[in-house]
Scaffold this motif. Structure first.
Motif, PDB file in Angstrom:
ATOM      1  N   LYS A 104       0.690  -1.139  -0.175  1.00 11.77           N
ATOM      2  CA  LYS A 104      -0.112  -0.093   0.057  1.00 11.77           C
ATOM      3  C   LYS A 104       0.778   1.245  -0.003  1.00 11.77           C
ATOM      4  CE  LYS A 104      -3.973  -2.471   2.142  1.00 11.77           C
ATOM      5  NZ  LYS A 104      -4.778  -2.521   3.264  1.00 11.77           N
ATOM      6  N   PRO A 105       1.813   1.631   0.814  1.00  8.77           N
ATOM      7  CA  PRO A 105       2.533   2.745   0.803  1.00  8.77           C
ATOM      8  C   PRO A 105       3.230   2.876  -0.630  1.00  8.77           C
ATOM      9  CG  PRO A 105       2.980   1.465   2.871  1.00  8.77           C
ATOM     10  CD  PRO A 105       2.334   0.498   1.983  1.00  8.77           C
ATOM     11  N   TRP A 106       3.552   1.841  -1.360  1.00 15.88           N
ATOM     12  CA  TRP A 106       4.294   2.041  -2.689  1.00 15.88           C
ATOM     13  C   TRP A 106       3.283   2.155  -3.835  1.00 15.88           C
ATOM     14  CZ3 TRP A 106       8.280  -2.313  -1.307  1.00 15.88           C
ATOM     15  CH2 TRP A 106       9.131  -1.872  -0.236  1.00 15.88           C
ATOM     16  N   GLU A 107       1.923   1.705  -3.373  1.00 14.20           N
ATOM     17  CA  GLU A 107       1.069   1.714  -4.503  1.00 14.20           C
ATOM     18  C   GLU A 107       1.344   0.504  -5.663  1.00 14.20           C
ATOM     19  OE1 GLU A 107       0.018   5.587  -5.611  1.00 14.20           O
ATOM     20  OE2 GLU A 107      -0.989   6.156  -3.769  1.00 14.20           O
ATOM     21  N   LEU A 162       6.692 -10.980   6.083  1.00 13.21           N
ATOM     22  CA  LEU A 162       7.553 -10.211   5.151  1.00 13.21           C
ATOM     23  C   LEU A 162       7.674  -8.821   5.378  1.00 13.21           C
ATOM     24  CD1 LEU A 162       9.426 -10.334   2.672  1.00 13.21           C
ATOM     25  CD2 LEU A 162       7.300 -10.215   1.035  1.00 13.21           C
ATOM     26  N   ALA A 163       6.458  -8.113   5.811  1.00 12.66           N
ATOM     27  CA  ALA A 163       6.424  -6.767   6.130  1.00 12.66           C
ATOM     28  C   ALA A 163       6.974  -6.384   7.400  1.00 12.66           C
ATOM     29  CB  ALA A 163       4.785  -6.341   6.114  1.00 12.66           C
ATOM     30  N   LEU A 164       7.032  -7.401   8.316  1.00 13.55           N
ATOM     31  CA  LEU A 164       7.733  -7.294   9.694  1.00 13.55           C
ATOM     32  C   LEU A 164       9.393  -7.282   9.233  1.00 13.55           C
ATOM     33  CD1 LEU A 164       7.738  -6.918  12.498  1.00 13.55           C
ATOM     34  CD2 LEU A 164       7.737  -9.611  12.614  1.00 13.55           C
ATOM     35  N   ALA A 165       9.612  -8.090   8.237  1.00  9.25           N
ATOM     36  CA  ALA A 165      11.118  -8.370   7.994  1.00  9.25           C
ATOM     37  C   ALA A 165      11.489  -6.942   7.167  1.00  9.25           C
ATOM     38  CB  ALA A 165      11.355  -9.498   6.910  1.00  9.25           C
ATOM     39  N   PHE A 166      10.645  -6.174   6.532  1.00  4.44           N
ATOM     40  CA  PHE A 166      10.901  -5.179   5.886  1.00  4.44           C
ATOM     41  C   PHE A 166      10.942  -3.731   7.072  1.00  4.44           C
ATOM     42  CE2 PHE A 166      10.348  -6.385   1.606  1.00  4.44           C
ATOM     43  CZ  PHE A 166      11.308  -5.756   0.831  1.00  4.44           C
ATOM     44  N   GLU A 167      10.743  -4.120   8.257  1.00  2.00           N
ATOM     45  CA  GLU A 167      10.679  -2.786   9.132  1.00  2.00           C
ATOM     46  C   GLU A 167      12.017  -1.982   9.196  1.00  2.00           C
ATOM     47  OE1 GLU A 167       9.362  -3.913  13.018  1.00  2.00           O
ATOM     48  OE2 GLU A 167       7.127  -3.535  12.215  1.00  2.00           O
ATOM     49  N   GLU A 168      13.237  -2.550   9.026  1.00  2.37           N
ATOM     50  CA  GLU A 168      14.353  -1.980   9.109  1.00  2.37           C
ATOM     51  C   GLU A 168      14.525  -1.055   7.971  1.00  2.37           C
ATOM     52  OE1 GLU A 168      16.404  -1.615  11.451  1.00  2.37           O
ATOM     53  OE2 GLU A 168      15.298  -2.836  12.952  1.00  2.37           O
ATOM     54  N   ILE A 169      13.957  -1.640   6.546  1.00  2.00           N
ATOM     55  CA  ILE A 169      14.045  -0.846   5.664  1.00  2.00           C
ATOM     56  C   ILE A 169      13.083   0.233   5.375  1.00  2.00           C
ATOM     57  CG2 ILE A 169      14.244  -0.956   2.980  1.00  2.00           C
ATOM     58  CD1 ILE A 169      16.504  -2.352   4.404  1.00  2.00           C
ATOM     59  N   ALA A 171       8.412   1.111   6.313  1.00  2.00           N
ATOM     60  CA  ALA A 171       7.469   0.550   6.934  1.00  2.00           C
ATOM     61  C   ALA A 171       6.553   0.362   5.865  1.00  2.00           C
ATOM     62  CB  ALA A 171       6.615   1.549   7.785  1.00  2.00           C
ATOM     63  N   VAL A 172       5.905  -0.736   5.788  1.00  2.00           N
ATOM     64  CA  VAL A 172       5.088  -1.315   4.732  1.00  2.00           C
ATOM     65  C   VAL A 172       3.903  -2.054   5.062  1.00  2.00           C
ATOM     66  CG1 VAL A 172       6.743  -1.169   2.885  1.00  2.00           C
ATOM     67  CG2 VAL A 172       6.546  -3.316   4.037  1.00  2.00           C
ATOM     68  N   THR A 173       2.770  -2.014   4.402  1.00  7.91           N
ATOM     69  CA  THR A 173       1.856  -3.025   4.826  1.00  7.91           C
ATOM     70  C   THR A 173       1.333  -3.680   3.491  1.00  7.91           C
ATOM     71  OG1 THR A 173       1.022  -1.298   6.421  1.00  7.91           O
ATOM     72  CG2 THR A 173      -0.662  -3.187   5.447  1.00  7.91           C
ATOM     73  N   THR A 219       8.173  -2.346  -8.211  1.00 14.59           N
ATOM     74  CA  THR A 219       7.605  -2.319  -6.915  1.00 14.59           C
ATOM     75  C   THR A 219       8.663  -1.881  -5.779  1.00 14.59           C
ATOM     76  OG1 THR A 219       5.835  -4.116  -7.533  1.00 14.59           O
ATOM     77  CG2 THR A 219       6.298  -3.651  -5.261  1.00 14.59           C
ATOM     78  N   ILE A 220       9.654  -2.364  -5.980  1.00 14.84           N
ATOM     79  CA  ILE A 220      10.607  -2.123  -4.758  1.00 14.84           C
ATOM     80  C   ILE A 220      11.728  -0.893  -5.181  1.00 14.84           C
ATOM     81  CG2 ILE A 220      10.802  -4.530  -3.787  1.00 14.84           C
ATOM     82  CD1 ILE A 220      13.204  -4.872  -5.697  1.00 14.84           C
ATOM     83  N   GLU A 221      11.236  -0.177  -6.248  1.00 17.97           N
ATOM     84  CA  GLU A 221      11.961   1.199  -6.595  1.00 17.97           C
ATOM     85  C   GLU A 221      11.966   2.106  -5.668  1.00 17.97           C
ATOM     86  OE1 GLU A 221      14.415   3.426  -9.040  1.00 17.97           O
ATOM     87  OE2 GLU A 221      13.742   1.500  -9.117  1.00 17.97           O
ATOM     88  N   PRO A 222      10.829   2.278  -4.820  1.00 14.78           N
ATOM     89  CA  PRO A 222      10.905   3.539  -3.981  1.00 14.78           C
ATOM     90  C   PRO A 222      11.904   3.242  -2.950  1.00 14.78           C
ATOM     91  CG  PRO A 222       8.771   2.923  -4.277  1.00 14.78           C
ATOM     92  CD  PRO A 222       9.466   1.900  -5.156  1.00 14.78           C
ATOM     93  N   VAL A 223      12.466   1.998  -2.447  1.00 16.26           N
ATOM     94  CA  VAL A 223      13.507   1.933  -1.706  1.00 16.26           C
ATOM     95  C   VAL A 223      14.801   0.980  -2.259  1.00 16.26           C
ATOM     96  CG1 VAL A 223      11.929   1.518   0.407  1.00 16.26           C
ATOM     97  CG2 VAL A 223      12.438  -0.492  -0.962  1.00 16.26           C
TER      98      VAL A 223
END
Length: 325
Positions: A104-107, A162-169, A171-173, A219-223
């Motif tokens: 959702k944050p990255w649409e 997976l979203a929990l594992a991304f927390e250090e990178i 905050a995603v849902t 999809t992962i371009e924002p980060v």
């Protein structure tokens, strides 16, 4: 008169060789742009942090599966590869389920693929099966609503981990939108688009299978900048020595502080008619606190006076608490 003509050269024959089981074309394979477009090799930069995120998910997802099924679960990360979206979806062994989810944050969207072995292992475990090997279902059989519902529950649980594992990178849902049984209905990108695929093998007391998480590079371009980092420390490897040095240098920086004696609105004609020695009356008395500015930013108020034959000010408000409105 006799003319000898040389025989035309034979066209180069393209042969394929096998190196470690992988077909490798000879240098004459393809020409120009066609060779680039038809190449199965995806040339893309390595993302070390994405590998760390996927490895961190192994521990959390294994714990979640044990809590859900009360069985001995073993989860292993098999590989992280870069593929073309169309090639990956076209080579999936059917029957299988495809879960389309949204970040959702990255649409943007991603896909979770679950093979038949893991599907029936999940259904068997959640419905109280005895475990062990199971005879595969006949080809062409579609999945029931109960099976798709149970698998979607596990897929959403994997997305939460997976979203929990991304927390250090970042905050995603990640939310599962729908489950499909055909790759044609799970198309979220062009067939030629590059994507990163993380494949996991789940073993559940003699049963299990493989599920994969596909994330297009769009999809992962924002980060992407954060995923290019090599180490994951506190707040993405923050350098405390540099921060302390920066703070000390800032404290030692010299700034110019202005004391505003007063302000008065005057017309341009009045300003033009000012003469040397003329007095401008201000609205402040000598005992009033004056405004202290730094670069046009108000810092507080102070009283003006004299100390050791120099004009001095004494702060009447605390700068740390902000400028009173």
């Amino acid at each position: 008169m006799t003319v000898d003509r040389e025989a035309p050269e034979k066209p180069e024959v393209i042969r394929l060789a096998a190196v470690d089981g992988e077909p490798v074309a000879s240098p004459g394979t393809g020409h120009g742009l066609k060779a680039v477009l038809e190449s199965n090799v995806i040339s893309h930069e390595r993302l070390p942090m994405l590998e760390v995120v996927c490895e961190r998910m192994v521990r959390t997802f294994a714990t979640s599966m044990r809590n859900l099924t009360s069985d001995a679960i073993d989860v292993n990360l098999e590989a992280i590869t870069s593929v073309r979206f169309g090639d990956f979806m076209g080579h999936m062994s059917l029957p299988a389920l495809f879960g389309v989810f949204q970040v959702k944050p990255w649409e943007s969207y991603g896909v979770v693929t679950v093979d038949a072995g893991l599907i029936y292992a999940i259904v068997d475990a959640l419905l109280g099966g005895r475990g062990g090997t199971r005879t595969p279902p006949p080809e062409g059989r579609t999945f029931t609503t109960i099976e798709m519902g149970l698998v979607s529950r596990v897929v959403q649980m994997a997305l939460d981990d997976l979203a929990l594992a991304f927390e250090e990178i970042a905050a995603v849902t990640m939310g599962l939108e729908r489950m499909e049984s055909s790759p044609r209905f799970a198309a979220i990108a062009e067939p030629s688009n590059a994507a990163a695929v993380a494949s996991y093998r789940v073993s559940m007391e003699g049963r299990g299978g493989v599920f994969s998480i596909l994330l297009p590079y769009a999809t992962i371009e924002p980060v992407r900048d954060k995923l290019l980092q090599r180490f994951m420390g506190e707040k993405l490897g923050r350098d405390h020595i540099w921060a302390a040095h920066m703070a000390s240098e800032l404290y030692n920086t010299e700034v110019t502080v202005d004391v505003v004696l007063g302000e008065k609105m005057m017309s341009l004609r009045e300003v033009r008619d000012l003469k040397v020695g003329q007095t401008i009356a201000l609205s402040h008395s000598p005992d009033d606190a004056l405004q202290v500015h730094c670069g046009g930013v108000p810092l507080g108020r102070a009283h003006i006076g004299q100390r050791s034959s120099n004009i001095a000010i004494r702060m009447a408000t605390d700068i740390a608490k902000g400028y009173p409105k």
